[in-house]
Write an enzyme that holds these catalytic residues in place. Sequence first.
Site, mmCIF file in Angstrom:
data_model
loop_
_atom_site.group_PDB
_atom_site.id
_atom_site.type_symbol
_atom_site.label_atom_id
_atom_site.label_comp_id
_atom_site.label_asym_id
_atom_site.label_seq_id
_atom_site.Cartn_x
_atom_site.Cartn_y
_atom_site.Cartn_z
ATOM 1 C CG HIS A 140 -1.965 -1.026 1.243
ATOM 2 N ND1 HIS A 140 -2.772 -1.297 0.159
ATOM 3 C CD2 HIS A 140 -2.345 -1.892 2.227
ATOM 4 C CE1 HIS A 140 -3.596 -2.289 0.467
ATOM 5 N NE2 HIS A 140 -3.360 -2.670 1.707
ATOM 6 C CG ASP A 177 -3.088 -8.205 1.030
ATOM 7 O OD1 ASP A 177 -2.278 -8.440 1.921
ATOM 8 O OD2 ASP A 177 -4.120 -7.508 1.199
ATOM 9 C CG HIS A 179 -6.848 -5.122 2.164
ATOM 10 N ND1 HIS A 179 -6.183 -5.804 3.163
ATOM 11 C CD2 HIS A 179 -8.110 -4.939 2.585
ATOM 12 C CE1 HIS A 179 -7.024 -6.021 4.170
ATOM 13 N NE2 HIS A 179 -8.196 -5.510 3.838
ATOM 14 C CG ASP A 265 -5.169 -9.725 3.758
ATOM 15 O OD1 ASP A 265 -4.869 -10.305 2.694
ATOM 16 O OD2 ASP A 265 -4.800 -8.578 4.030
#
Length: 367
Positions: A140, A177, A179, A265
């Site tokens: 990120h 991931d 996200h 995740d």
Amino acid sequence: MRRTGFAFHEHCMWHDGGPCSVFPSFGGHVQPAGAAEHPETKRRLRNLVEMTGLVDDLVPLKGEPADEADLLRFHTRRYLEQLAEMSEQGHGEAGECAPVGRDSYAIARRSAGQAIEAMQAVLRGDCDNAYALCRPPGHHAEPDRGRGFCLLGNIPVAVMAMQARHRLGRVVVIDWDVHHGNGTQRAFWDSNEVLTLSLHHDNNYPLGSGSLEERGEGAGYGYNLNVPLPAGSGIGAYLACMERVVLPALTRFRPELIVVACGYDAAAMDPLGCMLLNSTTFGRMTQMLVEAADELCEGRLVMVHEGGYSQGYVPFCGHAVIQTLAGSTVSARDPSAEEIAQWGQQSLQPHQAALIERAAAMLESIG
């Protein structure tokens, strides 16, 4: 058996993001609690790899901290100076949901260094493939700020370092991931030398990021591909993504190196995700990439650890990935894998298939 490098340094476990729980901060009606991005998810993976004996089948790697020249290929000097200052003061916010504690900058440099070392070991031929157990995570982080627990862009920093040091050409970065890998997308937005593919929960984090329409610019148009999966996507949806989007993209692009932003995740037990994967699925997806790497780029495959916030379940997912990379017979019995696989909605659903087909139709732009 393959020669699988395993990059880990205990210093990476010492980053302290503070008591922010699953929220950006505490206060008001939010009671302080341990941070979601906690060292135990990673340390317990390292412990399980040692407990089962899998560590004996791995090649130990321990990278040095990333130096300023490596960091400046992706990050701005002003941001690095701000990060160093906050780290010296012992507190601060590098950006949205990116708290900084004492020594966090040094530790983040160490984390990026593990990714660099893993890639170097593979490109030098010291290892066939590698796993970098990095912390803090990186996908990120943007050039001028941290986001989502990430301070430095571990994968962009490492890939750019390899391009500079080893004349590395075509690279694929696959991000599974839960996200969106916004930082990696931004790093290579206008490049046709790095193909970025992100499989993630639609519009989870960051908000407004990771749509099908985000495809790159200039020379990079078509070399950024997002698959924003609906909430509740399970084993069938993820395997379909791999078979119908990721593997065909690899075949079209023919990379010299495959890199995975390896978050866990999307696992069924994660507190920050709402997907349904079990550890077996992470192993199956890894096997697909091992076989693709063998066919396309002499086996050169590097996994860089990203998210995953279930202290109990991340170790089993990570063990399955590392065992598969190594081609080892040493396994860890996941007590929940079979039960998760029998949950409802694990097969590919029509609305999921429609989204995947839309993403697959965009592969024609990859040359």
